[in-house]
Design a protein around this motif. Structure first.
Motif, short mmCIF file in Angstrom:
data_model
loop_
_atom_site.label_atom_id
_atom_site.label_comp_id
_atom_site.label_asym_id
_atom_site.label_seq_id
_atom_site.Cartn_x
_atom_site.Cartn_y
_atom_site.Cartn_z
N GLY A 81 0.79 -1.23 0.00
CA GLY A 81 0.00 0.00 0.00
C GLY A 81 0.82 1.28 0.00
N MET A 82 2.08 1.18 0.40
CA MET A 82 2.89 2.39 0.55
C MET A 82 3.73 2.66 -0.70
SD MET A 82 3.97 1.73 4.50
CE MET A 82 4.33 0.00 4.22
N ASP A 83 3.86 3.94 -1.01
CA ASP A 83 4.46 4.29 -2.30
C ASP A 83 5.71 5.14 -2.18
OD1 ASP A 83 3.08 6.67 -1.41
OD2 ASP A 83 3.36 7.44 -3.45
N MET A 84 6.42 5.18 -3.31
CA MET A 84 7.47 6.17 -3.51
C MET A 84 7.15 6.81 -4.85
SD MET A 84 11.60 5.71 -3.71
CE MET A 84 11.52 4.72 -5.19
N GLY A 85 6.72 8.04 -4.84
CA GLY A 85 6.34 8.71 -6.08
C GLY A 85 5.30 7.93 -6.87
N HIS A 86 4.29 7.44 -6.18
CA HIS A 86 3.16 6.68 -6.75
C HIS A 86 3.50 5.24 -7.14
CE1 HIS A 86 0.92 10.38 -6.67
NE2 HIS A 86 1.84 10.96 -7.40
N ALA A 87 4.72 4.85 -7.04
CA ALA A 87 5.10 3.48 -7.43
C ALA A 87 5.23 2.56 -6.21
CB ALA A 87 6.44 3.51 -8.17
N TRP A 88 5.12 1.29 -6.46
CA TRP A 88 5.39 0.18 -5.53
C TRP A 88 4.30 -0.10 -4.51
CZ3 TRP A 88 8.57 -1.63 -8.61
CH2 TRP A 88 9.62 -0.90 -9.14
N LEU B 288 3.35 -4.01 -4.19
CA LEU B 288 4.20 -5.09 -3.68
C LEU B 288 3.51 -5.80 -2.52
CD1 LEU B 288 7.71 -3.32 -3.51
CD2 LEU B 288 6.85 -4.87 -5.30
N PRO B 289 3.52 -7.14 -2.51
CA PRO B 289 2.80 -7.85 -1.44
C PRO B 289 3.55 -7.87 -0.10
CG PRO B 289 3.62 -9.38 -3.11
CD PRO B 289 3.98 -8.01 -3.59
N PHE B 290 4.76 -7.34 -0.07
CA PHE B 290 5.55 -7.30 1.17
C PHE B 290 5.91 -5.84 1.47
CE2 PHE B 290 8.32 -7.74 -2.48
CZ PHE B 290 9.34 -6.82 -2.23
N ILE B 291 6.46 -5.62 2.67
CA ILE B 291 6.96 -4.28 3.00
C ILE B 291 8.46 -4.29 2.80
CG2 ILE B 291 7.22 -2.56 4.84
CD1 ILE B 291 4.69 -3.82 6.16
N GLY B 292 8.92 -3.37 1.95
CA GLY B 292 10.36 -3.31 1.68
C GLY B 292 10.89 -1.92 1.94
N TYR B 293 12.20 -1.81 1.90
CA TYR B 293 12.79 -0.48 1.99
C TYR B 293 13.67 -0.23 0.79
CZ TYR B 293 16.98 -2.80 3.84
OH TYR B 293 18.07 -3.61 4.00
N VAL B 294 13.72 1.01 0.41
CA VAL B 294 14.47 1.40 -0.77
C VAL B 294 15.94 1.54 -0.37
CG1 VAL B 294 14.74 3.17 -2.54
CG2 VAL B 294 12.46 2.59 -1.68
#
Ligand code: IMP
Ligand code: MG
Length: 187
Positions: free
Chosen positions: A157-164, A167-173
């Motif tokens: 559900g969380m984005d970076m500039g409307h993307a990602w 993703l079915p998991f929580i990740g970090y950039v």
């Protein structure tokens, strides 16, 4: 653009935690329960949470509040705007306010105040992630999915500039200079 995203919380860990949160919420015996999901970031978390609530024996109704914060840079005087408001009467209801990340605390403080002034019986906060390092307002989540390190997170559900968001998991950039190990997504 290729971006490296490393997994922070995988699908199994999230599902286990969401089920536990729903159990915890059911133990508080809410009455006339209304779940208010703060858009857009909480759309997947809230969808999973209400289904877990159902399995835990609760019958929540759902509403949505789309909020936008217009940052004033480093001055910290963010203005929060309601882009879409809840439609139901919240008077006398036990509300669980659901968001993706509790960071400065401004968004959820604003939303909680609006719901309380409309006569909600109680407003409790369920935040998927708690990022306490940049808190600007004294507010605590009643229910927290995970404590989050001070990293930029995406997915579920969380984005970076409307993307990602998908993703079915929580990740970090991973910042470019640290890239090398982990999953690379993008094209
Ligand atoms: P705050 O508590 O008012 O600062 O609001 C936190 C909001 O900022 C979250 O709901 C997200 O929309 C956004 N946000 C904060 N940190 C991140 C992040 O790491 N990834 C994606 N969005 C973030
Ligand atoms: Mg948000």
């Amino acid at each position: 653009m290729t971006v490296q995203i490393n997994t922070l919380f995988d699908e199994d860990a999230i599902a286990t935690r969401v089920a536990a949160l729903a159990e915890e919420i059911s133990q508080s015996k809410p009455e006339r329960l209304l779940v208010v999901a703060v858009l857009k970031g909480s759309f997947i978390f809230s969808a999973d949470l209400v289904r877990a609530m159902h399995r835990a024996g609760l019958k929540p109704e759902m509403e949505f509040m789309h909020l936008s914060s217009y940052g004033a840079g480093t001055t910290g005087s963010n203005e929060i705007k309601i882009l879409r408001d809840v439609e139901s009467d919240v008077n006398g209801r036990d509300i669980i306010l659901v968001d993706d990340i509790l960071e400065s605390g401004r968004t959820l403080t604003f939303a909680k105040e609006r719901l309380m002034e409309r006569g909600a019986k109680s407003v409790k906060i369920a935040a998927l992630l708690d990022k306490p390092d940049h808190r600007k307002v004294a507010i605590f989540a009643d229910y927290v999915g995970f404590a989050c390190p001070d990293k930029f997170v995406v997915g579920y559900g969380m984005d970076m500039g409307h993307a990602w968001r998908q993703l079915p998991f929580i990740g970090y950039v991973v910042p470019d200079e640290d890239a090398g190990n982990g999953e690379t997504v993008g094209d």
